[in-house]
Design a protein around this motif. Structure first.
Motif, PDB file in Angstrom:
ATOM      1  N   LYS A 115      58.659  96.497  -1.419  1.00  0.00           N
ATOM      2  CA  LYS A 115      58.907  95.639  -0.254  1.00  0.00           C
ATOM      3  C   LYS A 115      59.798  96.347   0.764  1.00  0.00           C
ATOM      4  CE  LYS A 115      58.335  91.256  -2.719  1.00  0.00           C
ATOM      5  NZ  LYS A 115      59.012  90.067  -3.303  1.00  0.00           N
ATOM      6  N   THR A 116      60.799  97.082   0.272  1.00  0.00           N
ATOM      7  CA  THR A 116      61.689  97.818   1.170  1.00  0.00           C
ATOM      8  C   THR A 116      60.921  98.908   1.913  1.00  0.00           C
ATOM      9  OG1 THR A 116      63.578  97.420  -0.284  1.00  0.00           O
ATOM     10  CG2 THR A 116      63.769  99.230   1.295  1.00  0.00           C
ATOM     11  N   TYR A 118      57.740  98.972   2.567  1.00  0.00           N
ATOM     12  CA  TYR A 118      56.834  98.335   3.535  1.00  0.00           C
ATOM     13  C   TYR A 118      57.585  97.920   4.803  1.00  0.00           C
ATOM     14  CZ  TYR A 118      52.119  97.967   1.665  1.00  0.00           C
ATOM     15  OH  TYR A 118      50.826  98.241   1.284  1.00  0.00           O
ATOM     16  N   LYS A 119      58.776  97.390   4.634  1.00  0.00           N
ATOM     17  CA  LYS A 119      59.567  96.985   5.803  1.00  0.00           C
ATOM     18  C   LYS A 119      59.907  98.191   6.666  1.00  0.00           C
ATOM     19  CE  LYS A 119      61.733  92.794   3.895  1.00  0.00           C
ATOM     20  NZ  LYS A 119      62.991  92.177   3.431  1.00  0.00           N
ATOM     21  N   LEU A 120      60.301  99.286   6.028  1.00  0.00           N
ATOM     22  CA  LEU A 120      60.621 100.507   6.762  1.00  0.00           C
ATOM     23  C   LEU A 120      59.384 101.060   7.475  1.00  0.00           C
ATOM     24  CD1 LEU A 120      62.940 102.288   4.159  1.00  0.00           C
ATOM     25  CD2 LEU A 120      63.639 101.257   6.330  1.00  0.00           C
ATOM     26  N   GLU A 122      56.690  99.340   8.463  1.00  0.00           N
ATOM     27  CA  GLU A 122      56.320  98.452   9.577  1.00  0.00           C
ATOM     28  C   GLU A 122      57.269  98.632  10.756  1.00  0.00           C
ATOM     29  OE1 GLU A 122      56.371  94.695   7.649  1.00  0.00           O
ATOM     30  OE2 GLU A 122      54.426  94.978   6.667  1.00  0.00           O
ATOM     31  N   ALA A 123      58.569  98.805  10.461  1.00  0.00           N
ATOM     32  CA  ALA A 123      59.537  99.028  11.542  1.00  0.00           C
ATOM     33  C   ALA A 123      59.234 100.329  12.269  1.00  0.00           C
ATOM     34  CB  ALA A 123      60.951  99.061  10.974  1.00  0.00           C
ATOM     35  N   ASP A 126      56.115  99.799  14.427  1.00  0.00           N
ATOM     36  CA  ASP A 126      56.459  99.010  15.622  1.00  0.00           C
ATOM     37  C   ASP A 126      57.156  99.881  16.653  1.00  0.00           C
ATOM     38  OD1 ASP A 126      55.354  96.717  14.638  1.00  0.00           O
ATOM     39  OD2 ASP A 126      57.240  95.872  13.891  1.00  0.00           O
TER      40      ASP A 126
END
Length: 264
Positions: A115-116, A118-120, A122-123, A126
């Motif tokens: 999850k971490t 994936y967040k990195l 996606e950021a 973006d």
């Protein structure tokens, strides 16, 4: 998408089941060779890569994909039963791994790490999209500005050829703003500003008469006719255009043309 690479099918299926249950898309490869083929054709957010495999092992896979365009933003997490071997851990990080997880895998820890990552990811995506949008806007602005500059330059060339010059008079502070063409017309130099008094004197009108007649829309027509008669002998043509705000005179725009230089 996540790619799980392990030569033991049971290891792959158990991790795949957990990850898919939590909403992640998962792909599988059962050898280093198969993993390389898939990484060449697909883009993955994360590769869970077993270290010890026959043939091409996990370290070789990680080393080979360094130059893959599709894998430039892909995170690699090594899976190994030899977590206590410090040399293997160092080697894993040297090959570009972002983490190293021991077997048997703690699924709660794995999910937290996934999850971490994936967040990195996606950021970063973006941020990359925003940078790309800014770059596109910047390029459009550059093109627009260049087009505008080209148009201004063409207008200036046309005005110079036609002997046309402009000026503005602001009633609020009685400010007179001559254009570079007007300065050149009167003083022979764009950088030497013609004074308000000299200019109005040449036109044969006073500042008061300009304000008085321009304040009345009908009188401005009469003044234009008067200027045309007065300046014809000087080889000049002048047109005044008043601007109003709340029915009060705000600004007078003027165009001056040298009749002798006109291509018409």
């Amino acid at each position: 998408m996540i790619l799980i690479v392990d030569d033991v099918p049971e290891n792959v299926y158990s991790l795949q089941k957990v990850l898919e249950f939590h909403g992640f898309q998962v792909d599988a490869a059962f050898s280093g060779e198969e993993a390389l083929r898939k990484i060449l054709s697909k883009q993955y957010v994360l590769i869970l890569l077993d270290v010890q495999m026959p043939g091409i092992d996990g370290f070789e896979v990680a080393e080979n994909i360094r130059g893959f365009k599709k894998a430039k933003d892909t995170a690699v997490v090594f899976l190994s039963a030899n977590y206590t071997d410090i040399n293997m851990i160092i080697k894993g990080y040297n090959q570009g791994a972002v983490d190293y997880i021991t077997k048997p895998v703690d699924t709660d820890l794995l999910l937290l790490k996934v999850k971490t990552i994936y967040k990195l990811y996606e950021a970063k995506q973006d941020n990359s999209r925003q940078n790309q949008e800014i770059l596109v806007l910047y390029e459009h602005a550059k093109e627009y500005n260049q087009t505008l500059l080209n148009k201004i330059d063409k207008f200036k060339q046309v005005f110079d050829l036609a002997g046309v010059a402009q000026w503005e008079y602001y009633t609020e502070n009685e400010r007179f703003v001559p254009s570079a063409q007007l300065n050149k017309l009167f003083n022979g130099d764009e950088d030497i500003s013609v004074s308000k008094n000299d200019f109005f004197g040449t036109l044969g009108i006073s500042e008061d008469s300009l304000l008085g007649q321009a304040s009345n829309a009908k009188e401005i027509v009469r003044m234009n006719c008067q200027l045309e008669r007065n300046l014809e002998s000087k080889g000049l043509k002048v047109l005044l255009q008043p601007e109003y705000e709340d029915e009060k005179l705000k600004r007078v725009l003027g165009v001056v043309q040298e009749i002798d230089n006109s291509p018409i």
